[in-house]
Design an enzyme around this catalytic site. Structure first.
Site, PDB file in Angstrom:
ATOM      1  N   CYS A 257      21.909  16.454 -16.622  1.00 23.18           N
ATOM      2  CA  CYS A 257      22.183  15.453 -15.589  1.00 23.18           C
ATOM      3  C   CYS A 257      21.136  15.387 -14.482  1.00 23.18           C
ATOM      4  O   CYS A 257      20.471  14.371 -14.324  1.00 23.18           O
ATOM      5  CB  CYS A 257      23.554  15.715 -14.992  1.00 23.18           C
ATOM      6  SG  CYS A 257      24.822  15.762 -16.254  1.00 23.18           S
TER       7      CYS A 257
HETATM    8  C1  UGA Z   1      25.707  17.957 -12.125  1.00 28.48           C
HETATM    9  C2  UGA Z   1      26.440  17.632 -10.826  1.00 28.48           C
HETATM   10  O1  UGA Z   1      26.595  18.825 -10.051  1.00 28.48           O
HETATM   11  C3  UGA Z   1      27.821  17.025 -11.100  1.00 28.48           C
HETATM   12  O2  UGA Z   1      28.444  16.631  -9.886  1.00 28.48           O
HETATM   13  C4  UGA Z   1      27.642  15.792 -12.011  1.00 28.48           C
HETATM   14  O3  UGA Z   1      28.888  15.221 -12.368  1.00 28.48           O
HETATM   15  C5  UGA Z   1      26.915  16.188 -13.276  1.00 28.48           C
HETATM   16  O4  UGA Z   1      25.657  16.772 -12.926  1.00 28.48           O
HETATM   17  C6  UGA Z   1      26.717  14.946 -14.094  1.00 28.48           C
HETATM   18  O5  UGA Z   1      25.955  14.077 -13.670  1.00 28.48           O
HETATM   19  O6  UGA Z   1      27.403  14.778 -15.100  1.00 28.48           O
HETATM   20  P1  UGA Z   1      25.794  19.980 -13.893  1.00 28.48           P
HETATM   21  O7  UGA Z   1      24.501  19.442 -14.403  1.00 28.48           O
HETATM   22  O8  UGA Z   1      26.866  20.276 -14.861  1.00 28.48           O
HETATM   23  O9  UGA Z   1      26.442  18.972 -12.802  1.00 28.48           O
HETATM   24  O10 UGA Z   1      25.500  21.354 -13.131  1.00 28.48           O
HETATM   25  P2  UGA Z   1      25.176  21.783 -11.617  1.00 28.48           P
HETATM   26  O11 UGA Z   1      26.216  22.712 -11.172  1.00 28.48           O
HETATM   27  O12 UGA Z   1      24.870  20.626 -10.768  1.00 28.48           O
HETATM   28  O13 UGA Z   1      23.834  22.644 -11.836  1.00 28.48           O
HETATM   29  C7  UGA Z   1      22.603  22.026 -12.251  1.00 28.48           C
HETATM   30  C8  UGA Z   1      21.465  23.022 -12.209  1.00 28.48           C
HETATM   31  O14 UGA Z   1      21.160  23.368 -10.850  1.00 28.48           O
HETATM   32  C9  UGA Z   1      21.736  24.344 -12.930  1.00 28.48           C
HETATM   33  O15 UGA Z   1      20.583  24.687 -13.679  1.00 28.48           O
HETATM   34  C10 UGA Z   1      21.954  25.331 -11.805  1.00 28.48           C
HETATM   35  O16 UGA Z   1      21.601  26.653 -12.149  1.00 28.48           O
HETATM   36  C11 UGA Z   1      21.028  24.773 -10.727  1.00 28.48           C
HETATM   37  N1  UGA Z   1      21.401  25.152  -9.342  1.00 28.48           N
HETATM   38  C12 UGA Z   1      22.593  24.749  -8.822  1.00 28.48           C
HETATM   39  C13 UGA Z   1      20.511  25.891  -8.577  1.00 28.48           C
HETATM   40  O17 UGA Z   1      19.400  26.260  -9.035  1.00 28.48           O
HETATM   41  N2  UGA Z   1      20.856  26.221  -7.293  1.00 28.48           N
HETATM   42  C14 UGA Z   1      22.040  25.837  -6.741  1.00 28.48           C
HETATM   43  O18 UGA Z   1      22.289  26.164  -5.542  1.00 28.48           O
HETATM   44  C15 UGA Z   1      22.940  25.084  -7.521  1.00 28.48           C
END
Ligand code: UGA
Length: 430
Positions: A257
């Site tokens: 995403c």
């Molecule tokens: C993301 C959004 O958070 C959701 O709200 C959205 O619905 C979804 O995309 C989508 O468009 O369907 P997702 O990709 O499942 O969700 O995961 P996230 O929790 O956003 O994490 C994404 C990446 O960011 C991961 O690799 C995670 O490790 C990284 N991340 C997250 C960080 O490096 N630091 C942080 O503080 C948070």
């Protein structure tokens, strides 16, 4: 979404063109790992509230609302590929032709502004022979759930955005959610379809920016004696205007995403004649971030040829087996290209990894087995089982105890005392 709705007592019919997926789901086997999903699916199937088919007509004839939840991948230039949205719209439209009564179609897939009004609506109107607002209703209703906590997020949304092409379907959809969530009903924003579509991109782009911002600070901290980016994140996170979430520095964001959506928004914006420099910068920072962990390994080990490197964590985040755009892939490819031998372990993503790396790396059955005899260990996913590893276990099992913490899961002062510890955004060169 289908499992959660069926679990909550709604009659749900899932439609897919992939017959093998239909079969797996019908037997209670979700095609990916997601906490609580298997158990919810099995309850839903047991109560006969959830069934799957590849027959649009059966699904449309026996339901009131259809949610389009198909994938919207990126094309090679970063722009959005609407093939599946178009196919689903056509399938729904053709089935609507013979249906009596008002049917609501809801676009949940992430689509660029204008898609629902200019692409979905005409396809359904042409294939059904009906007019939007008369024979059927059409809304945009973006999804905000995260992989790894999708069930929780679906059951506890922060807000509901509804962009109606017609007034009637917006009312029906809002009412549907009011009944579903009851006292837990969050704020609803009713707007036009394009604004609703853009809210979704803005949301993901902002999250991506927050991560690239803290990673930029982490890279600065790496050059400042005694600096630790987690203190910076805590310091700014306590400011209510900023907030503490999504400020975890590391090797960058992956998944299906954030990387795709920020690229699609950049491409969409450029098509309109505006170059979104802020978004481009967030994307560039993220493209480079995984290689910070690789560079640290090189700095410490010098020549990588003949060195054995353990990679703990392959999934793009914890609690999933998804490796789409996972930072671990870039790190492993860089290690292989410099002649290192890589051994990897992930609690859930081993099968996914084997399809990607095949024989080019080796696979360990546990984390301790993975680090055994290694010259370096890179943490690439923040799985909670890795957080339990003790510095002593690295010292006892590795050939040279060097830990590169790409996800900032260990206590730097504890680890630095007994082994060579490097982390993104942490400078222990005092
Ligand atoms: C993301 C959004 O958070 C959701 O709200 C959205 O619905 C979804 O995309 C989508 O468009 O369907 P997702 O990709 O499942 O969700 O995961 P996230 O929790 O956003 O994490 C994404 C990446 O960011 C991961 O690799 C995670 O490790 C990284 N991340 C997250 C960080 O490096 N630091 C942080 O503080 C948070």
């Amino acid at each position: 979404m289908a499992s959660c709705l069926a679990y909550k007592g709604y009659m749900v019919i899932g439609v897919d063109v992939d017959v093998s997926k239909i079969k797996e789901i019908s037997f209670g086997r979700p095609p990916f790992y997601e906490p609580r999903l298997r158990e919810m699916l099995s309850v839903a199937l047991g109560r006969k509230l959830f069934s799957c088919t590849n027959n649009y007509q059966h699904a449309i004839d026996n339901s009131d609302i259809s949610f389009i939840t198909v994938g919207t991948p990126s094309k090679a230039d970063g722009s959005i590929d609407l093939t599946y949205v178009k196919e689903a719209s056509k399938g729904i439209g053709e089935a609507l032709r013979s249906k009596e009564g008002f049917h609501v179609v809801v676009v949940k897939s992430t689509v660029t502004p204008g898609t629902t009004k200019n692409v979905v609506k005409p396809i359904i109107e042409d294939s059904s022979g009906k007019r939007c607002g008369v024979g059927f209703g059409l809304c945009v209703n973006p999804e905000f759930l995260r992989e790894g906590s999708a069930v929780h997020d679906f059951l506890n949304p922060d807000r509901i955005i509804i962009g109606g092409c017609d007034g009637r379907s917006s009312v029906i959809l809002e009412d549907f959610y009011r009944k579903l969530y009851g006292r837990r009903m969050p704020k609803v924003i009713r707007t036009n379809p394009s604004a609703a579509e853009l809210v979704k991109y803005a949301n993901n782009a902002f999250l991506a920016m927050k991560i690239s911002f803290i990673n930029t600070l982490a890279n600065i901290c790496g050059k400042v004696e005694g600096a630790d980016v987690s203190i910076i994140a805590k310091g700014i996170g306590l400011d209510k205007r900023i907030g503490p979430l999504f400020l975890k520095a590391g090797i960058g964001y992956g998944g299906s995403c954030l990387p795709k959506d920020i690229k699609a928004l950049i491409s969409f914006s450029k098509q309109l004649g505006y170059k979104p420099k802020l978004l481009e910068a967030a994307d560039v920072v993220n493209e480079e971030q995984p290689l910070k962990a690789f560079s640290m390994a090189k700095e410490e080990l010098g020549e990588l040829k003949g060195k054995r490197v353990a990679v703990l964590g392959l999934a793009f985040k914890a609690e999933t087996d998804d490796m789409r755009e996972a930072p671990s892939i870039k790190i492993i490819n860089a290690l292989i290209s410099e002649g290192a031998s890589v051994v990897a372990y992930d609690p859930k993503a081993m099968d996914t990894a084997k399809k990607i790396f095949k024989e080019s790396i080796s696979y360990a059955p546990t984390s301790l087995n993975c680090i055994k005899g290694c010259d370096c260990c890179i943490i690439a996913t923040d799985w909670s089982e890795f957080k339990k590893l003790k510095p002593k276990e690295f010292v006892e099992n590795m050939r040279t105890p060097l830990v590169i913490d790409g996800r900032r899961i260990f206590n730097p002062s504890k680890f630095s005392k007994v082994l060579k510890y490097r982390a993104i955004g942490y400078n222990n060169l005092q």
